[in-house]
Design a protein around this motif. Structure first.
Motif, PDB file in Angstrom:
ATOM      1  N   PRO A 128      -2.885  -0.233  -4.310  1.00 44.53           N
ATOM      2  CA  PRO A 128      -2.052  -1.350  -3.654  1.00 44.53           C
ATOM      3  C   PRO A 128      -1.477  -2.083  -4.787  1.00 44.53           C
ATOM      4  O   PRO A 128      -2.214  -2.354  -5.627  1.00 44.53           O
TER       5      PRO A 128
ATOM      6  N   GLN B  71       3.361  -9.102   7.936  1.00 45.35           N
ATOM      7  CA  GLN B  71       2.692  -7.906   7.632  1.00 45.35           C
ATOM      8  C   GLN B  71       4.032  -6.654   8.027  1.00 45.35           C
ATOM      9  O   GLN B  71       4.854  -7.072   8.902  1.00 45.35           O
TER      10      GLN B  71
ATOM     11  N   ASN C 199       0.850  -1.257  -0.010  1.00 47.76           N
ATOM     12  CA  ASN C 199      -0.105   0.014   0.014  1.00 47.76           C
ATOM     13  C   ASN C 199       0.935   1.185   0.039  1.00 47.76           C
ATOM     14  O   ASN C 199       1.575   1.525   0.976  1.00 47.76           O
TER      15      ASN C 199
ATOM     16  N   ALA D 179      -7.775  -7.869   0.660  1.00 51.14           N
ATOM     17  CA  ALA D 179      -6.670  -7.508   1.388  1.00 51.14           C
ATOM     18  C   ALA D 179      -7.012  -6.258   2.212  1.00 51.14           C
ATOM     19  O   ALA D 179      -7.004  -5.412   1.879  1.00 51.14           O
TER      20      ALA D 179
ATOM     21  N   LYS E 271       1.177  -6.670   3.098  1.00 51.27           N
ATOM     22  CA  LYS E 271       0.634  -7.858   3.647  1.00 51.27           C
ATOM     23  C   LYS E 271       1.156  -9.131   2.794  1.00 51.27           C
ATOM     24  O   LYS E 271       1.081  -8.767   1.676  1.00 51.27           O
TER      25      LYS E 271
ATOM     26  N   LEU F  26      -4.788  -2.854   4.771  1.00 51.04           N
ATOM     27  CA  LEU F  26      -3.285  -2.625   4.527  1.00 51.04           C
ATOM     28  C   LEU F  26      -2.666  -1.543   5.098  1.00 51.04           C
ATOM     29  O   LEU F  26      -3.339  -0.343   5.107  1.00 51.04           O
TER      30      LEU F  26
END
Length: 1021
Positions: A882, A906, A495, A551, A560, A554
């Motif tokens: 993203p 993450q 992101n 997702a 992630k 983020l």
């Protein structure tokens, strides 16, 4: 909640040795004017397109001169030699892409000679972006980036005297408010251009308004003001006075013994040209461009004749002072005379779109031309921002320097902004070369992304066996991604925005059942059919299905990590049920056998908050519900036939000129074919309009927009004429002839159908004459304004994924042109029709539109998010989406258990510590902070905001900060602006220096800083 939506870009700046510069550069180097005379400023220049009829390299080296005789390396080298011979000679260099290529080829002696010419003001750098960018299809992110990169190269090579003062946009086909604002914020004093609407030009000539003060942004006020000059007679040399090897005009013969002696004749003819021109301006200064496309390949020839012209005026017309000059020296002379005589210049607050060079020649086709290239450029910008951020993390995380990998992408993105690149107005082989360059640059930028990902995620130093080779799936739009068709693969979703976002990942797959594990455990997903089988793409084997999952959350400037494995479990089918409403909460994926999504005939999709309905009879959209409000709204595809040029102008790469004023519906039938799919994540309707147009309408659960995923092509040629395809959204709202379009993706500009603010509009071309560039958004307001007594006080917007042309040709209607296939050239230079062929057929284009609406801000309660706030949020999420990297996890060492043991799944560049860095050296980072809202767009988010950046980065400690110009090429405190009338550009009164870490941001403001930092250390967890 934060009271501002903001983003920032960061990358490491290379240090450069300062160049000692002379005090004679800048305004002090100008040749003297005579206030008692007409002063004719001869500005020698060469307009060098960074690709058009030839590729960038062909233009630079002088290859394929049978297409166009042009070799830029010879131009710059020849000019440098000619400038040495006479201290009064001047020349301006514009495109940094070519200058930098030339500079790298030169010996140190030539480099030093060039520096001296710059330091003495003989060679002036103007514009200095990587290319002379287009102002319609280019996004402000990419414009600022390419100025930043170009000016950095100039700083590194030429130092302070190389800093430009002037914007030189002489050839782009229309000019935007945002570009004016950008020039002013960079610190430039003026901008000059040649092309403007023929009616506007006529009126300005008559009223002596060819020079004006242009306010680029009402939000930024005086700080966006810039002096703007329209060139007297285009940007080429006057007719019969071009003395270049590309010209055939008579030379000046000053030997009085020669039978062909002609100095007296030439001087008086030139004087007639000058005295006519000076009548159109308010001062006794006239700028005359001496040059043109790729002139000065033998510079001495041109300069010798100009030397004789100047000498001839001293002898035969001493009442006129002819001198070598530059745009900045001309500006200085105009300013000085203007202040002495108290001359008032017109204030302009709108823009110069659309540009019409004649009655039937509206340059509005290029807003859409080559749509695939326009989309690829937007993807290139997206990836560039991602890689600038992640390479910075690598720099501090493990002292891994991958900055050189980004240089080709920065350069190519600068090239892509050129006014014959992003516009789609280049020859076909040049367009293909742009794609080749951008593809190679993308591959280079991603070369070490696997090392970056490993080092920002690894839990221990001993994690090398968790390294996976990642890459982007650039062909996912044709349902192909090699790695996502493996039995096991990993997905990294990064992101680039500075806030938490959700992203719907869609990957081509062949399997029916999968297990997805992310940082928060198992992830729910769906398998849906692709929009088409893409069987025409013979070089790959496209997948027939897409894997879709969310997702969620983020992290800002973070990622992630997901592990995806094909499952052997069987999936049960849902029963086909009769229902009209869909949209449950997203359920958590379990390890048990999954049920297959429903395939049903239905008319309503989504839920009570967000959804749409389909008319059962027509198969078309009939209504939309967003934020709990429902409106009637339809959408359809239509097409115009392009005029063939038999009568007046043809529709071509530049020109949009439809043969018919009423478009034809593309479905050719009363009812279109459609199939519906309802899932826990997304509801979809797959529509087929004809054998070359199809579309998916989607509503993602818990989103506030409707997505239109369309596929157009190969366009069938109808009636032996070209075809220009549009999508049209129709409501019953009353908009009173008013609509709004964005300016380079930033501020919104009010448009009124069949009207121009600065001159009388004539309606010979009612369709193309009302078309405007739409870089990111077109919108309607109830009643055409913010008046809360109109309708339901709604603001309805359509956002796009690339630049397009569009309009509101009737009240309540929004139209966007999405594809063009034409059979005739419009005779404006490109020399071939816009008939792109790929895989031996007309090119196919895929794209997305996003429909949203909500309450106008002035009609909303303070606690309610305005329509503009939703639009800005969606635009940011689509512009800097993203980015998805996919990796091959089929190796035994890449099992889920091993990766979970070695890697964090993450990471956030703003919320968690980064990997250890063993160096204590200081480094500099370029930081931009932006307030993305305009005044009065939202009751809360449009307010000024203050941000403390002291604790923003857990990666490093800030030890010093200095505010810079928008393009980061000079300290903001050094920006000085001339005074014009009562329009005094704002001085930088809020510059930040030293350790002041509280940053104030006004609406629409972008502030740029050089931040000096030292890295922090982290312990592995």
């Amino acid at each position: 909640m934060m009271r501002i939506a903001w983003l920032f870009t960061l990358f490491i700046l290379n240090s450069a040795k300062p160049i000692k510069d002379s005090e004679s550069c800048g305004y002090e180097s100008c040749n003297k004017v005579d206030p008692s005379k007409i002063n004719v400023h001869l500005v020698p220049h060469s307009h060098d397109d960074v690709g058009w009829l030839k590729t960038v390299d062909q233009y630079y080296y002088g290859a394929k001169n049978y297409i166009q005789p042009a070799g830029v390396q010879h131009i710059i080298g020849s000019v440098v030699q000619a400038l040495q011979k006479d201290s009064t000679r001047r020349f301006i260099q514009v495109e940094t892409a070519f200058f930098w290529q030339w500079w790298q080829d030169q010996p140190e002696k030539t480099k030093e000679m060039t520096r001296q010419l710059v330091n003495r003001g003989r060679l002036e750098i103007v514009n200095a972006a990587w290319s002379m960018n287009d102002e319609a299809a280019a996004h402000y992110h990419s414009i600022i980036d390419q100025f930043t990169w170009g000016l950095k190269r100039i700083n590194d090579t030429l130092g302070k005297c190389g800093r430009p003062k002037i914007g030189w946009q002489i050839d782009p086909f229309g000019h935007s408010k945002e570009m004016a604002s950008i020039f002013s914020q960079i610190g430039y004093e003026g901008v000059f251009f040649a092309r403007l609407d023929y009616r506007d030009s006529k009126k300005r000539h008559l009223n002596k308004d060819l020079e004006l003060i242009w306010q680029g942004s009402s939000d930024l006020g005086n700080f966006s003001n810039i002096f703007t000059g329209v060139l007297y007679d285009f940007y080429t040399a006057p007719a019969y006075f071009c003395w270049d090897i590309l010209c055939g005009d008579r030379p000046i013969i000053d030997n009085e013994k020669s039978f062909d002696y002609n100095v007296n004749t030439v001087v008086h003819e030139f004087a007639d040209y000058v005295t006519k021109g000076i009548e159109y301006y308010k001062t006794n200064n006239l700028l005359i461009t001496m040059g043109g496309d790729f002139t000065y390949q033998a510079a001495e020839m041109y300069f010798t004749n100009m030397d004789k012209l100047i000498a001839g005026f001293k002898k035969y017309r001493p009442d006129i002072n002819v001198l070598y000059s530059t745009p900045s020296c001309y500006l200085k002379a105009v300013n000085e005379e203007g202040r002495i005589k108290n001359i008032k210049f017109q204030l302009k607050t709108d823009d110069f779109f659309p540009y019409a060079s004649g009655i039937h020649s509206y340059w509005t086709g290029y807003f859409t031309s080559r749509p695939n290239s326009k989309r690829f450029e937007r993807q290139g910008n997206n990836l560039l921002q991602v890689m600038k951020q992640t390479t910075s993390f690598a720099k501090y995380g493990h002292n891994l320097n991958f900055e050189n990998n980004l240089i080709p992408l920065k350069e190519v993105m600068g090239i892509m902004q050129h006014h014959d690149a992003i516009t789609g107005t280049e020859k076909q082989h040049v367009a293909q070369d742009y794609v080749r360059l951008l593809t190679a640059a993308v591959n280079t930028a991603e070369e070490d992304v696997d090392s970056i990902i490993l080092n920002i995620l690894k839990k221990t130093d001993n994690a090398d066996d968790a390294k996976i080779k990642f890459s982007s799936c650039l062909m996912a739009n044709v349902s192909h991604c090699e790695k996502s068709n493996l039995d096991r693969f990993t997905v990294v979703v990064y992101n680039p925005l500075s806030r938490y976002v959700n992203h719907y990942v869609r990957l081509p797959v062949n399997g029916n059942s999968y297990t997805i594990v992310g940082p928060d455990g198992n992830v729910n997903y769906e398998i849906l059919p692709t929009i088409a089988d893409f069987s025409y793409v013979d070089s790959i084997t496209p997948s027939k299905k897409e894997l879709v999952f969310v997702a969620e959350n983020l992290p800002p400037l973070g990622l992630k990590y997901f592990y995806i494995q094909m499952s052997k479990s069987t999936r049960k089918k849902h029963k086909i049920v009769k229902q009209t409403r869909f949209g449950n909460n997203v359920s958590q994926m379990s390890k048990s056998t999954r049920k297959k999504h429903k395939i049903v005939k239905q008319t309503r999709f989504g839920n009570n908050n967000s959804g749409f309905t389909i008319d059962k009879v027509t198969g078309l959209l009939s209504s939309v519900t967003l934020n709990g409000v429902t409106i009637e709204l339809s959408q359809n595809f239509m097409f115009y036939n392009g005029a063939n040029g038999e009568t007046f102008r043809a529709s071509g790469a530049y020109i949009f000129r439809p043969a018919n004023t009423t478009p034809t519906a593309a479905s050719f039938a009363k009812t279109i074919t459609y199939t519906t799919y309802a899932t826990d994540i997304v509801d979809e309707v797959h529509q087929i309009f004809n054998n070359w147009i199809r579309q998916i309408i989607r509503v993602y659960k818990n989103e506030n927009y409707i997505e239109f995923d369309w596929l157009v092509g190969p366009i069938a040629l109808i009636n032996d004429l070209g075809v220009e395809v549009v999508t049209r959204f129709v409501t019953k709202r009353l908009s009173n002839g008013v609509f709004y379009t964005d300016s380079n993706g930033k501020q919104m500009v009010k448009r009124i159908r069949n009207f121009r603010e600065m001159y009388t509009y004539t309606n010979e071309e009612p369709i193309s004459g009302n078309y405007y560039p739409i870089t990111s958004c077109i919108l309607l307001k109830d009643g055409g304004s913010d008046n809360c007594s109109q309708g339901d006080n709604l603001e309805i917007a359509v956002l796009n994924d690339r630049a397009q042309g569009g309009s509101s040709l009737e009240d309540g209607q929004m139209e966007l042109m999405i594809h063009r296939r034409l059979l005739n050239d419009d005779n404006f230079g490109v020399g071939e029709p816009l008939n792109e062929i790929e895989f031996n057929e007309g090119v196919v284009v895929r794209g997305q539109h996003y429909l949203t609406f909500g309450r106008k801000n002035t009609c909303s309660k303070s606690s309610v998010k305005s329509a503009a706030a939703n639009q800005r949020d969606i635009a940011q999420r689509k512009l800097l989406s993203p980015w998805v990297f996919v990796g091959d996890a089929t190796s035994n060492q890449h099992s889920l258990q091993n990766l979970q043991a070695k890697l964090n799944f993450q990471f956030s560049g703003l919320a968690t510590a980064l990997p250890n860095n063993n160096t204590n050296d200081k480094a500099t980072i370029l930081l931009r902070l932006e307030h993305i809202f305009s005044k009065d767009e939202d009751n809360v988010l449009s307010q000024p905001a203050t941000l403390n950046i002291g604790n923003l980065f857990p990666l490093f400690n800030i030890i010093n900060i200095e505010e810079m110009s928008l393009a980061a090429h000079m300290p903001k405190i050094e920006i000085e602006k001339m005074t014009w009338n009562s329009f005094i550009p704002a001085t930088p009164s809020r510059e930040v220096r030293s350790t002041d870490l509280n940053i104030d941001l006004e609406p629409m403001e972008i502030r740029t800083f050089i931040v000096e930092v030292v890295p922090k250390t982290r312990n592995f967890v």
